[in-house]
Write a protein that holds these residues in place. Structure first.
Motif, PDB file in Angstrom:
ATOM      1  N   CYS A 329      30.961 -20.990  12.633  1.00  8.86           N
ATOM      2  CA  CYS A 329      30.242 -20.555  11.427  1.00  8.86           C
ATOM      3  C   CYS A 329      29.772 -21.760  10.621  1.00  8.86           C
ATOM      4  O   CYS A 329      28.631 -21.791  10.132  1.00  8.86           O
ATOM      5  N   GLU A 368      30.523 -11.831  10.751  1.00 12.26           N
ATOM      6  CA  GLU A 368      30.311 -12.936   9.811  1.00 12.26           C
ATOM      7  C   GLU A 368      29.261 -13.899  10.346  1.00 12.26           C
ATOM      8  O   GLU A 368      28.344 -14.303   9.608  1.00 12.26           O
ATOM      9  N   LEU A 369      29.369 -14.245  11.626  1.00 13.51           N
ATOM     10  CA  LEU A 369      28.409 -15.168  12.222  1.00 13.51           C
ATOM     11  C   LEU A 369      27.021 -14.554  12.250  1.00 13.51           C
ATOM     12  O   LEU A 369      26.024 -15.226  11.952  1.00 13.51           O
TER      13      LEU A 369
END
Length: 379
Positions: A329, A368-369
């Motif tokens: 990330c 999230e990524l």
């Protein structure tokens, strides 16, 4: 055939064969009085081209003056290989490119894309190597199958994929060789990325060195760990060459690292120290990316902020295939906004866009990524 191999072949053909019209055509390398082959880094800290030739090409005490050499050079083909590896602090090279010296000579310079762009207007022509095409890939695979005593039909799926998902990988002879090996040994060979291929090469060389030297796998891994740091420092100074000095203070020697297979000992120069080189710059970039992966997260993030993305695309692609979790990330956040096309890139958009090359290295994507990529994706 890579750019360095092509450049060396021209010098070899001039020195080892007479001109035969059926092979050479009307204009060929034999039309030059002399062909000089030098690496770009050979010109650093030199004030005259003759100094570089005397140091790197001629035996000691050669009875030839600088004036005599200059007269020959004016009627010669001067090949300078690896501009991307030796252009820094190299005014003599720039003078040669700009025709400030030896304007009567023919000068051929090899470079990776993105490095020579500001000087292209000084050249009469540009020649781009686009890799293996379809028929060349088929011949390459056929030779591999014959050498390994494997039926050619076993590679039918590989050649089919070479026209689709694997088209960019199969253009590189090194990567095509790895694909052939994986195709012959692994049933899930199609589910691979560029990083997967180099990981397989890493494991292959590690296991082979362990068996050949009858040393535990862990010992070879420690040697490779040190070689990764050496590769990182070489990348920092934009050099494919390392020497014994690069291993000072490390618990392994250059000879031990050479025995693993990622670096090879160069032919000894006339006067220079013992040197070792990475067989291909992507090998250097892969090992350097493994070192970056092991860096402290804060130091790695600071280093990425100052990294020239356009000139280190392969390293970034490898990193996308190596790091995971929060490290991935952070990598995406630090690099994605600065991704751009190479100014000399010719392939289709789907192949040339760095973002797509990086994403193709991922085996999975968290929510999230995905959110980070969507928020930062260039428009």
């Amino acid at each position: 055939m890579g750019k360095s191999t092509l450049a060396r072949m021209l010098a070899y053909k001039w020195s080892n064969a007479d001109c035969r019209e059926e092979e050479c055509g009307q204009q060929c390398v034999h039309g030059f009085k002399c062909v000089v082959f030098l690496n770009a880094k050979d010109l650093t800290e030199k004030s005259q081209l003759s100094d570089a030739i005397c140091q790197h090409l001629l035996p000691p005490n050669t009875a030839v003056s600088a004036e005599e050499l200059d007269a020959i050079l004016r009627q010669s083909l001067i090949i300078i290989d690896g501009y991307d590896e030796g252009s820094k602090n190299n005014p003599l090279l720039n003078c040669l490119i700009q025709s400030s010296i030896f304007s009567e000579a023919t000068v051929l310079v090899t470079s990776r894309p993105s490095y020579l762009t500001e000087s292209l207007n000084h050249f009469d022509g540009i020649f781009t190597l686009c890799g293996l095409d379809g028929p060349q890939q088929e011949r390459f695979v056929a030779k591999f199958a014959k050498q390994m005593a494997i039926p050619e039909e076993n590679f039918a799926d590989l050649l089919q994929q070479a026209k689709k998902e694997l088209s960019d990988l199969c253009q590189c002879p090194l990567l095509l060789t790895l694909l052939c090996l994986m195709c012959s040994q692994k049933p899930n060979w199609k589910d691979v990325s560029r990083s997967d291929l180099y990981n397989s090469l890493y494991d292959f060389l590690l296991d082979r060195a362990s068996q050949r030297n009858q040393r535990p796998r862990e010992d070879i891994q420690r040697i490779l760990l040190h070689l990764q740091s050496v590769a990182f420092r070489a990348l920092e100074r934009d050099d494919l060459i390392v020497g014994n000095d690069d291993f000072l203070g490390l618990p392994c020697s250059a000879e031990e690292a050479c025995d693993v297979g990622f670096i090879v000992k160069d032919l000894p120069g006339m006067h220079g120290p013992e040197q070792f080189s990475f067989g291909h710059k992507t090998l250097l970039e892969y090992l350097a990316s493994r070192h970056v992966k092991t860096m402290d997260p804060v130091l790695r993030e600071d280093w990425l902020k100052n990294l020239n993305i356009a000139l280190n695309q392969s390293l970034i692609v490898f990193l996308f295939g190596l790091v995971e979790g929060q490290d991935l990330c952070h990598l995406v956040s630090a690099t994605l906004p600065r991704m751009q096309y190479s100014s000399l890139a010719i392939p289709k958009c789907s192949q040339a866009h760095l973002l797509l090359q990086c994403l193709s290295q991922l085996h999975s994507m968290t929510d999230e990524l995905e959110g980070i990529i969507i928020s930062l994706c260039p428009t």
